[in-house]
Write a protein that holds these residues in place. Structure first.
Motif, PDB file in Angstrom:
ATOM      1  N   GLY A   7       0.777  -1.232   0.000  1.00 32.38           N
ATOM      2  CA  GLY A   7       0.000   0.000   0.000  1.00 32.38           C
ATOM      3  C   GLY A   7       0.805   1.277   0.000  1.00 32.38           C
ATOM      4  N   ASN A  46      -8.249   4.486  -7.763  1.00 31.52           N
ATOM      5  CA  ASN A  46      -9.032   3.422  -7.140  1.00 31.52           C
ATOM      6  C   ASN A  46     -10.392   3.368  -7.820  1.00 31.52           C
ATOM      7  OD1 ASN A  46      -7.382   4.448  -4.287  1.00 31.52           O
ATOM      8  ND2 ASN A  46      -7.332   2.304  -4.889  1.00 31.52           N
ATOM      9  N   ASP A  70      -4.090   1.953  -1.392  1.00 32.11           N
ATOM     10  CA  ASP A  70      -5.270   2.446  -0.682  1.00 32.11           C
ATOM     11  C   ASP A  70      -5.214   3.967  -0.723  1.00 32.11           C
ATOM     12  OD1 ASP A  70      -7.412   2.917   0.933  1.00 32.11           O
ATOM     13  OD2 ASP A  70      -6.499   2.152   2.772  1.00 32.11           O
ATOM     14  N   ARG A  78      -9.997   7.315  -2.004  1.00 33.02           N
ATOM     15  CA  ARG A  78     -10.724   6.091  -1.642  1.00 33.02           C
ATOM     16  C   ARG A  78     -11.081   6.117  -0.162  1.00 33.02           C
ATOM     17  NH1 ARG A  78      -9.361   0.876   0.443  1.00 33.02           N
ATOM     18  NH2 ARG A  78     -10.592  -0.835  -0.466  1.00 33.02           N
ATOM     19  N   ARG A  79     -10.110   6.454   0.673  1.00 32.88           N
ATOM     20  CA  ARG A  79     -10.354   6.507   2.113  1.00 32.88           C
ATOM     21  C   ARG A  79     -11.408   7.554   2.450  1.00 32.88           C
ATOM     22  NH1 ARG A  79      -4.423   6.040   5.087  1.00 32.88           N
ATOM     23  NH2 ARG A  79      -3.733   4.097   4.084  1.00 32.88           N
TER      24      ARG A  79
END
Length: 279
Positions: free
Chosen positions: A142, A182, A202, A206-207
């Motif tokens: 990641g 993503n 990640d 996206r988060r």
């Protein structure tokens, strides 16, 4: 473009050939949206850099990145809009892979933009990449290191096919991400995003989108999505730190099979999650 190294504005864009970022890709980076003089989602970008320098065992005080950011923004107009790229290199060293002890070098770049978009982008042609992504070396899982050769080659493949973007899969034929983004897909009445256990990044956006989905109670799942499920996708979008939503207009499943997707479903989500404030 404005360029800063270790808190000092530099006029000549020169990096030593003994810099480990050049020799080995020994470093990490993050790319952020600058809007009205403010780095969007700054705390998430800072957390990404903290994770990276820790994983890479770099001698880099995160407070130095904060201070360099403040110095850099003072050189920009209060309403400046564009892209900020932050690169952390382990710096110059003697030949060999052994880790040197010196403090890492911190670079800031600013790229102005002339046509800032405030709405979702439509990607008319999104392809399916046949080549699979490599599994991540566990300590680097990641982490956005400076080694982006995989993405460069995938981008070349997509351009040859005249695709706007493409979906990438791992060796087990599970969906991972786009080439530089993503992805979220709508299947059986619910939003899904791939579980990134083995490979992939990640990303910052996206988060943020997952956090907003939880906050606004939007049903969603983070799970393994097999390649066999791709024809079941009703809608989908790609996202990265520079834009929260690139809507997939059509999936190029094969040379002769084109799957049109529901764009309105993405636009509704864009409004529900109040993503306009991030573009």
């Amino acid at each position: 473009m404005l360029y800063q190294k270790n808190g000092n504005i530099v006029n000549q864009h020169i990096v030593s050939i003994e810099d480990r970022a050049f020799l080995y890709g020994d470093g990490c980076f993050t790319t952020a949206r600058l809007k009205a003089g403010e780095i969007m989602l700054w705390e998430r970008h800072l957390h990404r850099l903290q994770q990276a320098v820790t994983a890479l065992r770099m001698n880099c005080d995160i407070d130095c990145i904060k201070k360099d950011k403040d110095r850099f923004l003072k050189h920009l107009a209060n309403n400046a809009t564009g892209t900020i790229k932050i690169v952390v290199s382990r710096g110059e060293s003697q030949r060999g892979y052994a880790l040197p002890n010196q403090t890492a070098d911190i670079y800031f770049y600013y790229y102005p933009v002339s046509n800032h978009l405030t709405h979702p982008v439509i990607l008319e042609k999104v392809g399916i990449i046949a080549e699979t992504l490599a599994s991540s070396f566990a300590p680097l899982k990641g982490i956005k290191t400076l080694n982006r050769l995989e993405q460069i080659m995938l981008k070349s493949m997509a351009m040859q096919q005249q695709w706007d973007e493409a979906l990438c899969f791992d060796a087990e034929q599970n969906l991972v991400e786009g080439i530089s983004s993503n992805c979220f897909v709508f299947i059986d009445g619910i939003w899904h995003t791939p579980d990134l256990q083995c490979t992939g990044i990640d990303g910052i956006m996206r988060r943020e989108i997952l956090a907003r989905m939880r906050y606004y109670q939007i049903p969603h799942q983070v799970r393994m999505i097999g390649k066999s499920e791709i024809p079941q996708i009703d809608a989908g979008f790609l996202c990265n730190a520079l834009h929260p939503m690139h809507i997939m207009g059509q999936l190029m499943l094969d040379q002769d099979i084109v799957q049109s997707l529901d764009r309105q479903k993405c636009l509704q989500l864009f409004d529900l999650l109040q993503l306009k404030e991030l573009v």
